[in-house]
Design an enzyme around this catalytic site. Structure first.
Site, PDB file in Angstrom:
ATOM      1  N   ARG A  64      48.515  43.718  37.065  1.00 19.90           N
ATOM      2  CA  ARG A  64      48.812  45.177  37.078  1.00 19.90           C
ATOM      3  C   ARG A  64      49.956  45.548  37.426  1.00 19.90           C
ATOM      4  NH1 ARG A  64      44.253  45.901  34.161  1.00 19.90           N
ATOM      5  NH2 ARG A  64      42.309  46.093  35.224  1.00 19.90           N
ATOM      6  N   ASN A  94      49.132  43.782  29.572  1.00 18.56           N
ATOM      7  CA  ASN A  94      49.084  45.449  29.569  1.00 18.56           C
ATOM      8  C   ASN A  94      49.399  46.242  30.712  1.00 18.56           C
ATOM      9  OD1 ASN A  94      46.836  43.953  30.958  1.00 18.56           O
ATOM     10  ND2 ASN A  94      45.244  45.181  30.378  1.00 18.56           N
ATOM     11  N   ASP A 305      39.246  36.769  33.699  1.00 21.24           N
ATOM     12  CA  ASP A 305      39.399  38.184  33.464  1.00 21.24           C
ATOM     13  C   ASP A 305      39.522  38.712  34.565  1.00 21.24           C
ATOM     14  OD1 ASP A 305      40.011  40.026  31.769  1.00 21.24           O
ATOM     15  OD2 ASP A 305      38.208  40.549  30.941  1.00 21.24           O
ATOM     16  N   PHE A 323      36.663  49.906  32.595  1.00 21.25           N
ATOM     17  CA  PHE A 323      36.039  48.703  32.238  1.00 21.25           C
ATOM     18  C   PHE A 323      36.796  47.502  33.317  1.00 21.25           C
ATOM     19  CE2 PHE A 323      35.295  50.244  27.966  1.00 21.25           C
ATOM     20  CZ  PHE A 323      33.974  50.061  27.916  1.00 21.25           C
ATOM     21  N   GLY A 324      36.034  46.714  33.744  1.00 19.54           N
ATOM     22  CA  GLY A 324      36.678  45.510  34.426  1.00 19.54           C
ATOM     23  C   GLY A 324      35.880  44.869  35.648  1.00 19.54           C
TER      24      GLY A 324
END
Length: 427
Positions: A64, A94, A305, A323-324
């Protein structure tokens, strides 16, 4: 410095635990034996007859930073992974800004060099800004240290773009890593399309959203000869087409996440964001196909993930939360408790899927606990239970439905280059 790990146990090729003592010197395993004189060592770790393994390798985490440091940072994500026994982790691109140019990639690498306590390998994107059709300069980014190329979080929507990316990757011996999701088939879905979605009154996500794009990409990989790696496989159809492609000689590898191995959509207890992940928890038959896919070699490795979000973001219902799910700190423990202790997987298989195979398929140095191997190690307490406690997390995020679950295999020590980077509670 000379460090001794005494009273350890390692798993043999006959899947038996055998006693071992490891002499660590200059970041490597210097000697292996049954008894060493402790007076020759600067530091001694007593493993107390617990499991000693090579450090785990996770080829799929989200750190992140930069851009979303309120969710996680390279420092906290690296610490969380070390808490779970991972000595090498591979971070998705990302971010904001996306590391799609040399300058931006180097900026991320500088933070890694400064703040990571384990080995962090950074992915570069396939396309500019993850969403465009413009390819990045793979050669330049690879020279700068890019681990592989992925738009994880987004599927590459255009076949032409994926074909050209694979073509360039094949020519330069790079790997294309795919989040497979045909957005034209999403229909605003937030969980697996099945009975549980109907019960909760929520829009579903078809399995074909994932498997149809995998099928497309497998044909492109066959055409180009590229190494194509599929992220977080979740459906029985995906397992089927990957198995067929491997049988046909396509250079494809893939990973599965612990949460997809342990849970199905029917296990979801409430309409809450901690249960929302992408791909979603699918049907029981999908879960069984994933387990069988690991056992028959269709699925190559296990990856977490690890996808941290803030409490405010995830403490909402399915429609409003992102999501996550986080996973770095208890992935091995979940797999060990659920599958090894129940006799479904062997411990040797799990170490292969979580340490050896991830390194092999991506061309990393493989640690087999031999003399001369890097002293990236973990020591796990496989004897005593502990409870997943969010207050003990080193990650900034807590978004997981596994809080409160009793597990075995708590991490006692993690060593990177022979240095202790995590030390748990003393037995």
């Amino acid at each position: 410095m000379d460090l001794l790990i005494k009273n350890g146990q390692v798993i043999s090729h006959e899947n038996q635990l055998i006693p071992v003592q490891l002499w660590i010197r200059n970041k490597t395993i210097y000697a292996i034996g049954k008894v060493f004189d402790e007076q020759y060592f600067d530091q001694v770790i007593d493993a107390k007859n617990q499991l000693v393994t090579q450090g785990l390798v996770d080829v799929h985490v989200h750190l992140r930073e930069p851009g979303f440091a309120y969710k996680e940072t390279i420092q906290t994500g690296s610490q969380a992974a070390s808490r779970g026994g991972f000595t090498t982790i591979c971070a998705m691109p990302n971010l904001n800004p996306v590391p799609d140019t040399l300058e931006r990639f180097v900026q991320v690498q500088e933070i890694i060099n400064q703040d990571a306590i384990n080995h962090v390998l950074q992915y570069a994107p396939i396309t500019k800004n993850l969403r465009s059709e413009e390819l990045v300069d793979q050669v330049t980014l690879k020279k700068a240290g890019a681990f592989a190329f992925t738009n994880d979080g987004n599927g590459v929507q255009t076949a032409k773009t994926m074909y050209l990316a694979m073509k360039e990757a094949a020519e330069n011996n790079h790997t294309i890593v795919a989040h497979t999701e045909d957005e034209s088939l999403l229909f605003n879905g937030v969980m697996h399309e099945g009975q549980k979605a109907r019960e909760l009154g929520l829009p579903g996500i078809m399995s074909a959203t994932e498997s149809s794009q995998i099928a497309r990409d497998l044909l492109l990989a066959e055409q180009t000869g590229a190494h194509y790696h599929v992220c977080h496989v979740s459906s029985k159809e995906s397992v089927r087409v990957i198995r067929q492609a491997k049988d046909a000689g396509v250079h494809v590898t893939c990973e599965v996440c612990p949460h997809h191995l342990l849970l199905a959509d029917e296990d979801i207890t409430q309409n809450h964001g901690y249960w929302k992940m992408n791909p979603p928890l699918r049907a029981k038959e999908d879960q069984e196909a994933l387990i069988n896919g690991l056992l028959d070699g269709t699925i190559d490795c296990i990856a977490t993930d690890h996808a941290p979000h803030s409490f405010v973001e995830k403490n909402q219902d399915f429609l409003d939360s992102p999501f996550g799910i986080v996973g770095s700190e208890y992935a091995f423990q979940l797999i060990y408790t659920t599958f090894v202790k129940e006799g479904i997987f062997t411990l040797e298989q799990v170490i292969n899927w979580m340490a050896i195979k991830p390194a092999e398929i991506f061309g990393l140095t493989v640690n087999r606990l031999n003399i001369g191997d890097k002293a990236d190690l973990a020591i796990f307490d496989i004897e005593h239970p502990y409870t997943v406690d969010e207050k003990r997390f080193l990650s900034q995020a807590k978004n997981t439905p596994f809080i409160g679950k009793e597990l075995f295999g708590d991490t006692l020590y993690t060593l990177v280059d022979g240095k202790i980077v995590w030390q748990g509670e003393t037995l």
